[in-house]
Design a protein around this motif. Structure first.
Motif, PDB file in Angstrom:
ATOM      1  N   ALA A 104       0.857  -1.192   0.000  1.00  0.00           N
ATOM      2  CA  ALA A 104       0.000   0.000   0.000  1.00  0.00           C
ATOM      3  C   ALA A 104       0.891   1.238   0.000  1.00  0.00           C
ATOM      4  O   ALA A 104       1.922   1.274   0.684  1.00  0.00           O
ATOM      5  N   ASP A 105       0.491   2.263  -0.743  1.00  0.00           N
ATOM      6  CA  ASP A 105       1.318   3.470  -0.880  1.00  0.00           C
ATOM      7  C   ASP A 105       1.622   4.125   0.465  1.00  0.00           C
ATOM      8  O   ASP A 105       2.758   4.513   0.735  1.00  0.00           O
ATOM      9  N   ILE A 106       0.603   4.292   1.297  1.00  0.00           N
ATOM     10  CA  ILE A 106       0.818   4.960   2.589  1.00  0.00           C
ATOM     11  C   ILE A 106       1.752   4.135   3.467  1.00  0.00           C
ATOM     12  O   ILE A 106       2.655   4.667   4.111  1.00  0.00           O
ATOM     13  N   PHE A 107       1.558   2.822   3.461  1.00  0.00           N
ATOM     14  CA  PHE A 107       2.441   1.958   4.246  1.00  0.00           C
ATOM     15  C   PHE A 107       3.879   2.096   3.752  1.00  0.00           C
ATOM     16  O   PHE A 107       4.810   2.210   4.548  1.00  0.00           O
ATOM     17  N   TYR A 108       4.056   2.096   2.434  1.00  0.00           N
ATOM     18  CA  TYR A 108       5.401   2.222   1.841  1.00  0.00           C
ATOM     19  C   TYR A 108       6.069   3.516   2.310  1.00  0.00           C
ATOM     20  O   TYR A 108       7.226   3.517   2.741  1.00  0.00           O
ATOM     21  N   ASN A 109       5.346   4.617   2.252  1.00  0.00           N
ATOM     22  CA  ASN A 109       5.914   5.900   2.670  1.00  0.00           C
ATOM     23  C   ASN A 109       6.167   5.945   4.178  1.00  0.00           C
ATOM     24  O   ASN A 109       7.175   6.491   4.628  1.00  0.00           O
ATOM     25  N   ASN A 110       5.253   5.373   4.958  1.00  0.00           N
ATOM     26  CA  ASN A 110       5.459   5.336   6.409  1.00  0.00           C
ATOM     27  C   ASN A 110       6.714   4.556   6.769  1.00  0.00           C
ATOM     28  O   ASN A 110       7.435   4.917   7.707  1.00  0.00           O
ATOM     29  N   CYS A 111       6.978   3.473   6.056  1.00  0.00           N
ATOM     30  CA  CYS A 111       8.195   2.686   6.315  1.00  0.00           C
ATOM     31  C   CYS A 111       9.434   3.542   6.102  1.00  0.00           C
ATOM     32  O   CYS A 111      10.337   3.583   6.952  1.00  0.00           O
ATOM     33  N   SER A 112       9.503   4.219   4.971  1.00  0.00           N
ATOM     34  CA  SER A 112      10.683   5.023   4.658  1.00  0.00           C
ATOM     35  C   SER A 112      10.894   6.115   5.683  1.00  0.00           C
ATOM     36  O   SER A 112      12.025   6.430   6.048  1.00  0.00           O
ATOM     37  N   LYS A 113       9.810   6.711   6.172  1.00  0.00           N
ATOM     38  CA  LYS A 113       9.914   7.792   7.155  1.00  0.00           C
ATOM     39  C   LYS A 113      10.332   7.277   8.530  1.00  0.00           C
ATOM     40  O   LYS A 113      10.684   8.063   9.404  1.00  0.00           O
ATOM     41  N   ASN A 114      10.276   5.973   8.714  1.00  0.00           N
ATOM     42  CA  ASN A 114      10.642   5.385  10.005  1.00  0.00           C
ATOM     43  C   ASN A 114      11.882   4.495   9.917  1.00  0.00           C
ATOM     44  O   ASN A 114      12.141   3.701  10.820  1.00  0.00           O
ATOM     45  N   GLY A 115      12.616   4.598   8.818  1.00  0.00           N
ATOM     46  CA  GLY A 115      13.882   3.878   8.713  1.00  0.00           C
ATOM     47  C   GLY A 115      13.762   2.420   8.329  1.00  0.00           C
ATOM     48  O   GLY A 115      14.703   1.653   8.537  1.00  0.00           O
ATOM     49  N   VAL A 116      12.628   2.020   7.772  1.00  0.00           N
ATOM     50  CA  VAL A 116      12.442   0.635   7.325  1.00  0.00           C
ATOM     51  C   VAL A 116      12.469   0.624   5.798  1.00  0.00           C
ATOM     52  O   VAL A 116      11.699   1.350   5.161  1.00  0.00           O
ATOM     53  N   LEU A 117      13.350  -0.167   5.227  1.00  0.00           N
ATOM     54  CA  LEU A 117      13.466  -0.245   3.766  1.00  0.00           C
ATOM     55  C   LEU A 117      12.433  -1.225   3.221  1.00  0.00           C
ATOM     56  O   LEU A 117      12.345  -2.369   3.675  1.00  0.00           O
ATOM     57  N   VAL A 118      11.661  -0.770   2.245  1.00  0.00           N
ATOM     58  CA  VAL A 118      10.696  -1.624   1.551  1.00  0.00           C
ATOM     59  C   VAL A 118      11.228  -1.890   0.150  1.00  0.00           C
ATOM     60  O   VAL A 118      11.571  -0.954  -0.575  1.00  0.00           O
ATOM     61  N   ILE A 119      11.310  -3.159  -0.214  1.00  0.00           N
ATOM     62  CA  ILE A 119      11.815  -3.530  -1.538  1.00  0.00           C
ATOM     63  C   ILE A 119      10.734  -4.298  -2.286  1.00  0.00           C
ATOM     64  O   ILE A 119      10.217  -5.306  -1.791  1.00  0.00           O
ATOM     65  N   LYS A 120      10.428  -3.779  -3.475  1.00  0.00           N
ATOM     66  CA  LYS A 120       9.455  -4.455  -4.334  1.00  0.00           C
ATOM     67  C   LYS A 120      10.215  -5.283  -5.368  1.00  0.00           C
ATOM     68  O   LYS A 120      11.140  -4.779  -6.022  1.00  0.00           O
TER      69      LYS A 120
END
Length: 200
Positions: A104-120
């Motif tokens: 989900a877009d919001i989840f993806y952005n929230n991860c980046s703002k909290n130092g968690v890398l999301v890889i697709k």
């Protein structure tokens, strides 16, 4: 925020698609004041029975996967409510990377703002990871945007702005503070202009 540049870990294979944020952190646990303390409630309804006893067949309760920092999942992870607590719970539990097909877009952005890398990654690659690589070390290099597993190398895309935030340990507030001198110069210049206008 702690900078993220690289990580080596095995994965926790959460072989479920369409996981919503209410499953990641159920609503009854959204009462803490800070961003920590949520890890013990991560996937609570899947991890424990109605007596609070850990369920042996849930992947996070297996000693084999204890201490691993990469969550491997399927399609549509983090859908549903936009609650940022979902990311806090994943991070507090110890996950630094979430690897899957789509988010989900919001989840993806929230991860980046909290130092968690999301890889697709594409569906076939994720399927390969699930079927043959869950006990291999994943060497994740954010600078080079690569995952190395033994002799295999997998490239991945990441938004340049989010990459900059992660590599330098920045969030939107700290990024704004970095520009403090520019903001002050602008305000000083504007202040002179306002004072001049008030004299007219």
């Amino acid at each position: 925020m702690e900078p993220f540049k690289n990580l080596t870990s095995k994965v926790v294979p959460l072989d479920i698609a369409n996981i919503d944020t209410d499953q990641i952190i159920p609503k009854q646990f959204l009462k803490l004041l800070g961003k920590t303390g949520y890890g013990e409630y991560l996937f609570f309804n899947w991890r424990y029975d109605n007596q609070g006893i850990p369920l042996e067949d849930f992947v996070l309760n297996s000693p084999l996967f204890s201490g691993r920092q990469i969550l491997l999942t399927r399609e549509n992870f983090g859908i549903g409510s936009s609650r940022e607590h979902a990311v806090w719970a994943l991070k507090d539990y110890g996950f630094k990377v979430i690897l899957g097909v789509s988010f989900a877009d919001i989840f993806y952005n929230n991860c980046s703002k909290n130092g968690v890398l999301v890889i697709k990654m594409d569906k076939n690659t994720i399927e390969d990871f699930f079927s043959s690589k869950i006990n291999e070390n994943f060497e994740i290099d954010l600078i080079q945007q690569q995952i190395k597993i033994n002799s295999e190398v997998f490239g991945f895309d990441v938004d340049p702005t989010l990459k900059n935030y992660l590599v330098n340990g920045l969030d939107e507030i700290s990024k704004t503070l970095e520009l403090g001198n520019h903001i002050k110069k602008y305000e000083d210049k504007n202040k002179v202009s306002v004072e001049y206008e008030s004299m007219i």
